[in-house]
Scaffold this active site. Structure first.
Site, PDB file in Angstrom:
ATOM      1  CG  ASP A 159     -11.157  -3.413  -5.449  1.00 44.24           C
ATOM      2  OD1 ASP A 159     -10.328  -3.232  -6.397  1.00 44.24           O
ATOM      3  OD2 ASP A 159     -10.987  -3.268  -4.381  1.00 44.24           O
ATOM      4  CG  HIS A 187      -7.884  -3.492  -2.598  1.00 48.19           C
ATOM      5  ND1 HIS A 187      -8.576  -3.139  -3.393  1.00 48.19           N
ATOM      6  CD2 HIS A 187      -6.927  -2.843  -2.272  1.00 48.19           C
ATOM      7  CE1 HIS A 187      -7.750  -2.162  -4.216  1.00 48.19           C
ATOM      8  NE2 HIS A 187      -6.671  -2.083  -3.327  1.00 48.19           N
TER       9      HIS A 187
HETATM   10  P1  NAX Z   1       1.018   8.760  -1.524  1.00 49.14           P
HETATM   11  O1  NAX Z   1       2.329   8.035  -1.231  1.00 49.14           O
HETATM   12  O2  NAX Z   1       0.749   9.802  -2.486  1.00 49.14           O
HETATM   13  O3  NAX Z   1       0.626   9.333  -0.026  1.00 49.14           O
HETATM   14  C1  NAX Z   1       0.828   8.462   1.093  1.00 49.14           C
HETATM   15  C2  NAX Z   1       0.995   9.401   2.381  1.00 49.14           C
HETATM   16  O4  NAX Z   1       0.938   8.871   3.387  1.00 49.14           O
HETATM   17  C3  NAX Z   1       2.069  10.355   2.093  1.00 49.14           C
HETATM   18  O5  NAX Z   1       2.129  11.841   2.179  1.00 49.14           O
HETATM   19  C4  NAX Z   1       2.935   9.878   3.451  1.00 49.14           C
HETATM   20  O6  NAX Z   1       4.014  10.957   3.914  1.00 49.14           O
HETATM   21  C5  NAX Z   1       1.871   9.477   4.291  1.00 49.14           C
HETATM   22  N1  NAX Z   1       2.069   8.604   5.332  1.00 49.14           N
HETATM   23  C6  NAX Z   1       3.194   7.603   5.339  1.00 49.14           C
HETATM   24  N2  NAX Z   1       3.181   7.049   6.632  1.00 49.14           N
HETATM   25  C7  NAX Z   1       2.597   7.742   7.443  1.00 49.14           C
HETATM   26  C8  NAX Z   1       2.045   7.777   8.663  1.00 49.14           C
HETATM   27  N3  NAX Z   1       2.646   6.719   9.553  1.00 49.14           N
HETATM   28  N4  NAX Z   1       1.332   8.513   9.190  1.00 49.14           N
HETATM   29  C9  NAX Z   1       0.547   9.533   8.380  1.00 49.14           C
HETATM   30  N5  NAX Z   1       0.768   9.664   7.281  1.00 49.14           N
HETATM   31  C10 NAX Z   1       1.833   8.734   6.634  1.00 49.14           C
HETATM   32  O7  NAX Z   1      -0.039   7.558  -1.704  1.00 49.14           O
HETATM   33  P2  NAX Z   1      -1.514   7.559  -2.258  1.00 49.14           P
HETATM   34  O8  NAX Z   1      -1.592   7.276  -3.632  1.00 49.14           O
HETATM   35  O9  NAX Z   1      -2.347   8.692  -1.686  1.00 49.14           O
HETATM   36  O10 NAX Z   1      -2.099   6.147  -1.549  1.00 49.14           O
HETATM   37  C11 NAX Z   1      -2.197   5.897  -0.460  1.00 49.14           C
HETATM   38  C12 NAX Z   1      -2.560   4.478  -0.069  1.00 49.14           C
HETATM   39  O11 NAX Z   1      -3.805   4.191  -0.828  1.00 49.14           O
HETATM   40  C13 NAX Z   1      -1.486   3.441  -0.419  1.00 49.14           C
HETATM   41  O12 NAX Z   1      -0.973   2.531   0.433  1.00 49.14           O
HETATM   42  C14 NAX Z   1      -2.152   2.775  -1.755  1.00 49.14           C
HETATM   43  O13 NAX Z   1      -1.550   1.656  -2.248  1.00 49.14           O
HETATM   44  C15 NAX Z   1      -3.454   2.652  -1.333  1.00 49.14           C
HETATM   45  N6  NAX Z   1      -4.742   2.500  -2.309  1.00 49.14           N
HETATM   46  C16 NAX Z   1      -5.471   1.828  -1.763  1.00 49.14           C
HETATM   47  C17 NAX Z   1      -6.728   1.438  -2.962  1.00 49.14           C
HETATM   48  C18 NAX Z   1      -7.838   0.751  -2.295  1.00 49.14           C
HETATM   49  O14 NAX Z   1      -8.813   0.782  -3.253  1.00 49.14           O
HETATM   50  N7  NAX Z   1      -7.852   0.218  -1.154  1.00 49.14           N
HETATM   51  C19 NAX Z   1      -6.877   2.188  -4.177  1.00 49.14           C
HETATM   52  C20 NAX Z   1      -5.815   3.137  -4.320  1.00 49.14           C
HETATM   53  C21 NAX Z   1      -4.523   3.160  -3.641  1.00 49.14           C
HETATM   54  O15 NAX Z   1      -3.573   2.405  -4.528  1.00 49.14           O
END
Ligand code: NAX
Length: 328
Positions: A159, A187
């Site tokens: 952000d 956020h």
């Molecule tokens: P993806 O869905 O591509 O990847 C998430 C990964 O996490 C998957 O491979 C899944 O198998 C794994 N996962 C799920 N549960 C797990 C656990 N208990 N232990 C280990 N791994 C696990 O998501 P992606 O685009 O990489 O985004 C990840 C997270 O970042 C999401 O929650 C998203 O909302 C968040 N974001 C946060 C942002 C921020 O500024 N704070 C911005 C970007 C993003 O949206």
């Protein structure tokens, strides 16, 4: 030679993980002279995909990369961890209420917090990226009573970076000329990007802009809703920019902010600026020698106060919800 730093990344097989791991392994997270060992945590179904990414990491022949472990066991993943990037989270799916989302993520971040508590190195630094990031960080922190609370942070650097570019473009300046921006609060769409203390090329940014309508109706919503705009345009959520922000967040935490500047981090509130103690909220911070401090003494005008309070109210509600679910 230096001992490698253990960096744990959860959700390593996801899209942010794919954009993040190569940059960590190339030295951009901690410095060009700091060797790293990677530990990748995934859920069992995604371990194979994480192994594929590890093969590609090997194929880069990064001189600083001293090993990669892949596991679905949080206790193994966080064993000896110096830096933990908690990226994996449960996304909101159609028809899911906020309570369901918080509960599903509690099921991830509570055990991970405990595993950090029991296994991580004494100097552990945690960045939560997975959403809802602030409240997930709160849950992990509550499950790690032996770790100092200030080691748990949530990412608002994306952000912050988004706001810097919007402001630079408005004023026709270079992004490197933007200093002292602040993201306050959660956020989420309630976050408040504050330019009243910011400087652009040495001038106060709010005075240089001199357009409250642009501020209220364009700048703030553009920054706060940028994630949705990226999804709309790209058909997928921010990944490379989120990974970049995670790199920036940890690099700044470890290596320090520049003189005359600060950054934004979601951190445990000490009560500063009327944010209730214990909430994980974004503040302006300076960093030095691996520690951060909230920038004190900023004058908060009425325009800012209303918006900070609204975002903090949302954080308070999320905290109350996870408390009633027994997650903290
Ligand atoms: P993806 O869905 O591509 O990847 C998430 C990964 O996490 C998957 O491979 C899944 O198998 C794994 N996962 C799920 N549960 C797990 C656990 N208990 N232990 C280990 N791994 C696990 O998501 P992606 O685009 O990489 O985004 C990840 C997270 O970042 C999401 O929650 C998203 O909302 C968040 N974001 C946060 C942002 C921020 O500024 N704070 C911005 C970007 C993003 O949206």
């Amino acid at each position: 030679t230096r001992t490698p730093v253990n960096v744990t990344v959860t959700g390593a097989a996801g899209q942010i993980g794919y954009a993040l791991l190569f940059r960590i392994a190339s030295g951009q997270l901690l410095g060009a002279d700091v060797p790293v060992k990677l530990r990748l945590l995934e859920i069992p179904q995604a371990v194979k995909a994480a192994e594929g990414t590890a093969m590609e990491l090997d194929d880069c022949a990064f001189p600083l990369l001293r090993g990669i472990d892949i596991t679905d066991d949080p206790n193994v993943a966080f064993s000896g961890a110096n830096v933990a990037l908690l990226v994996g989270a449960r996304p909101r799916t159609k028809g899911m209420e906020r309570g369901d989302l918080l509960e599903a993520n509690g099921g991830i971040f509570k055990p991970q917090g405990k595993a950090i508590n029991d296994n991580a190195a004494d100097d552990i630094k945690v960045l939560v990226v997975g959403n809802p990031a602030n409240t997930n960080a709160l849950i992990a922190r509550a499950a790690a009573p032996d770790v100092p609370a200030d080691r748990f942070t949530a990412m608002t650097r994306l952000d912050h970076n988004r706001a810097a570019t919007q402001l630079a473009q408005k004023l026709g300046a270079g992004v490197e000329e933007v200093k002292k921006l602040t993201i306050w609060g959660n956020h989420s769409a309630t976050q408040y990007p504050d330019i009243f203390h910011a400087e652009v090329a040495g001038r106060n940014a709010a005075e240089a802009v001199n357009d409250e309508k642009w501020l209220a109706e364009e700048f703030i919503p553009t920054v706060a809703k940028r994630g949705a705009a990226i999804i709309e345009a790209r058909g997928a959520s921010s990944a490379a920019s989120a990974a970049n922000a995670a790199i920036d967040h940890v690099h700044t935490w470890v290596n320090g902010t520049a003189d005359g500047d600060w950054t934004s981090m979601g951190i445990v509130s000490d009560g500063s600026y009327g944010v209730p103690e214990g909430l994980i909220s974004s503040f302006p911070v300076t960093t030095k020698d691996g520690k951060y401090e909230i920038v004190q003494g900023l004058d908060i005008n009425e325009f800012s106060r209303t918006r900070i309070d609204a975002s903090v109210k949302e954080l308070t509600e999320e905290r109350d919800a996870v408390r009633s679910l027994g997650l903290i």
